[in-house]
Design a protein around this motif. Structure first.
Motif, mmCIF file in Angstrom:
data_model
loop_
_atom_site.group_PDB
_atom_site.id
_atom_site.type_symbol
_atom_site.label_atom_id
_atom_site.label_comp_id
_atom_site.label_asym_id
_atom_site.label_seq_id
_atom_site.Cartn_x
_atom_site.Cartn_y
_atom_site.Cartn_z
ATOM 1 N N ALA A 153 3.090 15.064 0.499
ATOM 2 C CA ALA A 153 4.434 14.877 1.038
ATOM 3 C C ALA A 153 4.788 16.083 1.888
ATOM 4 O O ALA A 153 4.610 17.229 1.470
ATOM 5 N N ALA A 154 5.303 15.805 3.085
ATOM 6 C CA ALA A 154 5.687 16.878 3.987
ATOM 7 C C ALA A 154 7.186 17.142 3.972
ATOM 8 O O ALA A 154 7.622 18.239 4.319
ATOM 9 N N PHE A 155 7.986 16.146 3.561
ATOM 10 C CA PHE A 155 9.436 16.269 3.638
ATOM 11 C C PHE A 155 10.074 15.741 2.352
ATOM 12 O O PHE A 155 9.480 14.933 1.626
ATOM 13 N N PRO A 156 11.320 16.143 2.062
ATOM 14 C CA PRO A 156 12.005 15.657 0.863
ATOM 15 C C PRO A 156 12.119 14.140 0.802
ATOM 16 O O PRO A 156 12.096 13.559 -0.290
ATOM 17 N N ALA A 157 12.245 13.495 1.959
ATOM 18 C CA ALA A 157 12.368 12.038 1.967
ATOM 19 C C ALA A 157 11.145 11.375 1.347
ATOM 20 O O ALA A 157 11.255 10.326 0.687
ATOM 21 N N GLU A 158 9.976 11.962 1.519
ATOM 22 C CA GLU A 158 8.769 11.391 0.927
ATOM 23 C C GLU A 158 8.760 11.586 -0.589
ATOM 24 O O GLU A 158 8.272 10.723 -1.324
ATOM 25 N N LEU A 159 9.288 12.703 -1.057
ATOM 26 C CA LEU A 159 9.443 12.878 -2.504
ATOM 27 C C LEU A 159 10.400 11.840 -3.070
ATOM 28 O O LEU A 159 10.193 11.311 -4.171
ATOM 29 N N SER A 160 11.448 11.556 -2.313
ATOM 30 C CA SER A 160 12.399 10.535 -2.744
ATOM 31 C C SER A 160 11.725 9.183 -2.887
ATOM 32 O O SER A 160 11.980 8.435 -3.838
ATOM 33 N N GLU A 166 13.183 25.320 -1.203
ATOM 34 C CA GLU A 166 13.544 23.953 -0.814
ATOM 35 C C GLU A 166 13.375 22.990 -1.980
ATOM 36 O O GLU A 166 14.239 22.141 -2.244
ATOM 37 N N LEU A 167 12.278 23.124 -2.723
ATOM 38 C CA LEU A 167 12.046 22.257 -3.880
ATOM 39 C C LEU A 167 13.005 22.581 -5.017
ATOM 40 O O LEU A 167 13.448 21.680 -5.741
ATOM 41 N N ALA A 168 13.335 23.851 -5.199
ATOM 42 C CA ALA A 168 14.233 24.233 -6.280
ATOM 43 C C ALA A 168 15.618 23.599 -6.105
ATOM 44 O O ALA A 168 16.313 23.310 -7.089
ATOM 45 N N GLU A 169 16.020 23.385 -4.867
ATOM 46 C CA GLU A 169 17.320 22.778 -4.596
ATOM 47 C C GLU A 169 17.323 21.269 -4.807
ATOM 48 O O GLU A 169 18.379 20.655 -4.908
#
Length: 587
Positions: A530-537, A558-561
């Protein structure tokens, strides 16, 4: 010589990690091929790979089947390729100018810094260059056979097979580049002109070998693979593909990388063109007798024709990749190495001959003394490029051993946190890692005293060859520990631990933020990225969130937030994080 070269290349060949990206991509493809038992599919991380044909990966998979999935097996094909390459250049050089010259040509290939490093890697290019070089040499052999009244068809068959295999190693350039070089040579030497039937048969055989894989892919998967492959080849040709550089990049890379003989090579090329070198011009003691075809008055000199082919090849490769191809990667012009080593051997032999011959034997001793002396620019360039490599072998152990504190002591403020993470990776740099620098320093001092003598050059070549081997075994592994070691350590824990024992961690792992091919060789065969938070979502919504994430310093905050994460371990700039059941990402 070929067996000795293979053993020389095998020495410590598997010690450093495979480097990201290219070596790891190729090794991962071979690993996947071995695991699936399907040699006809190129897959990495569960996705088709469109960029290269499979010949080199087949060789790697065979080596891994015998030796296991490790660095030795991934690089073993190039030890074999290097041995064959050296055997061929020694044989060809011996045929053209005598056994001494042939052995010198082969030895230069094994003692230049970048050519030696390049031959020890797990890259495709050594095999690719072997196919193209053998194809061109066979075309020249067919020409020479026709000049003495033979058919030369056996040479044409060997050349067509070699060029077809070059295409199967890396792509269409394996046929188009040698044919472009050959066309340039035939403008210079149009005789003997080949028969049209032989031309058609040659192209049909080379094309048949090359197209065999593409036909299988088309039949199995439809036209998608071929279309994507051709798009990639066009992108590499017309764009920088993330690797831009100035037009003089490849000339500079050759001049610095082929230390210590690059300056000799360029001088040898110029003097061969102008007919001024004792080893290349009229009256040379090294030239073979001229051949005459029947009663014709035309003089045929196989040595001169071979040198003209090498000159054309050197010029076309350098110009093509400097002015036309926009992607600037150092190994793209690696075909220059054996050609450059030829002219360096020519120049070096003329230097030695001018100082070892007597007027009675030479016949023109004063002329040989003038031409055999190193020019000022040759001496300066050899000295400057030697200082570049000496500085590198001194700075790398100093930087690594001081963990970056040496920069602070010098008043250099390194503000890049990622760079600090690499420097503080906790890698041990003992005093013996300065060995390559000490060897090179000793060889350079000996050369500075005896640079016009055989012993001076033997000292320098021995020092560069041994220092390169020590750098490969002592410096590069530690450098890769800084740049990749933490990531490799984390992913290995999901497939069997650091030493292949029982796995230390259970569960799934993902890669976030930075693109790397480390996991697909050192970790599980499939690791989601995953490159972006949207992919984690998206992972969270579909229930595919991994149990762990490996990430990089720049992405930790970024991940901690985004959710609840537990930091398991940090190694250099790499982090291993555990995701909790309550982990969630806001859309």
């Amino acid at each position: 010589m070929g067996l000795l070269a293979g053993a020389w290349l095998l020495w410590w060949q598997g010690i450093p990690f495979l480097f990201d990206w290219d070596e790891l991509i190729y090794g991962s493809l071979a690993r996947q091929m071995l695991e699936s038992g399907d040699p006809l599919s190129l897959v990495i991380n569960g996705e088709p790979f469109f960029e290269k044909p499979p010949l080199f990966f087949w060789l790697q998979a065979l080596a891994m089947g015998a030796l296991g999935v490790n660095e030795w097996a991934a690089r073993l094909p190039n030890a074999w390729v290097g041995g064959v390459t050296v055997a061929l250049v020694v044989a060809w050089g011996s045929h053209l100018r005598g056994v001494g010259f042939g052995c010198l040509w082969g030895l230069l290939l094994l003692t230049g810094y970048v050519p030696l490093f390049f031959a020890k890697t797990g890259l495709i290019d050594p095999l690719f260059n072997l196919g193209m070089g053998l194809g061109l040499g066979s075309l020249l052999g067919a020409d020479q056979a026709r000049l003495v009244g033979q058919s030369g068809r056996a040479w044409l068959v060997v050349g067509a097979l070699a060029l077809g295999l070059a295409v199967l190693a890396k792509g269409p350039l394996g046929l188009s580049l040698p044919l472009l070089i050959w066309a340039g040579y035939k403008v210079w030497h149009p005789d003997p002109w080949p028969r049209w039937g032989e031309v058609v048969a040659f192209l049909a055989l080379a094309g048949g070998v090359a197209l065999s894989w593409f036909a299988l892919e088309w039949r199995q998967q439809g036209p998608e693979w071929v279309e994507q492959f051709l798009r990639y080849q066009w992108r590499i040709l017309t764009t920088s593909d993330g690797h831009p550089g100035p037009f003089y990049f490849h000339l500079l890379a050759f001049g610095l990388g082929c230390f210590p003989w690059a300056a000799l090579s360029l001088t040898g090329i110029l003097r061969t063109l102008l007919g001024k070198d004792p080893g290349a011009g009229g009256g040379s003691r090294f030239r073979r007798p001229r051949f005459r075809l029947g009663s014709a008055a035309q003089v045929m000199d196989p040595c001169q024709r071979a040198e003209h082919l090498l000159l054309v090849a050197f010029g076309i490769v350098l110009l093509l990749f400097s002015l036309v191809v926009q992607t600037k990667l150092i190994h793209y012009t690696s075909l220059l190495y054996p050609m450059g080593a030829y002219f360096a051997a020519l120049r070096l032999q003329s230097i030695w001959a001018g100082h070892c011959s007597s007027p009675t034997l030479a016949g023109s001793h004063q002329r040989d003394e003038v031409l055999s002396r190193l020019t000022l620019w040759e001496s300066v360039w050899i000295g400057l490029s030697g200082l570049f490599w000496l500085s590198l072998w001194l700075v790398l152990p100093w930087l690594g051993g001081s963990q970056g504190e040496g920069l602070a002591n010098l008043g250099i403020d390194l503000t890049d946190e990622l760079a600090w993470g690499y420097l503080k990776a906790g890698v041990d740099w003992p005093l013996y890692t300065y060995g390559p620098a000490l060897l090179l320093l000793g060889g350079g001092l000996a050369w500075s005293i005896g640079r016009h003598k055989v012993w001076g050059w033997v000292s320098l070549l021995l020092a560069t060859g041994l220092s390169a081997q020590l750098a490969w075994g002592w410096v590069f592994p530690r450098l890769l520990q800084h740049t990749q070691g933490g990531s490799i350590h984390f992913f290995r824990q999901f497939v069997g631990g650091e030493e292949g024992s029982a796995g230390l961690l259970s569960g799934t792992v993902g890669l976030y933020g930075f693109r790397s091919f480390v996991p697909y060789f050192y970790g599980p065969l499939q690791v989601p990225y995953a490159a972006f938070p949207a992919e984690l979502s998206a992972w969270e919504r579909t229930g595919q969130m991994p149990d762990y994430l490996v990430t990089w310093d720049p992405f930790v905050e970024e991940l901690a937030e985004l959710g609840s994460l537990q930091a398991i371990e940090q190694r250099g700039p790499f982090w291993l994080l555990k995701t909790s059941p309550s982990f969630s990402v806001s859309p």
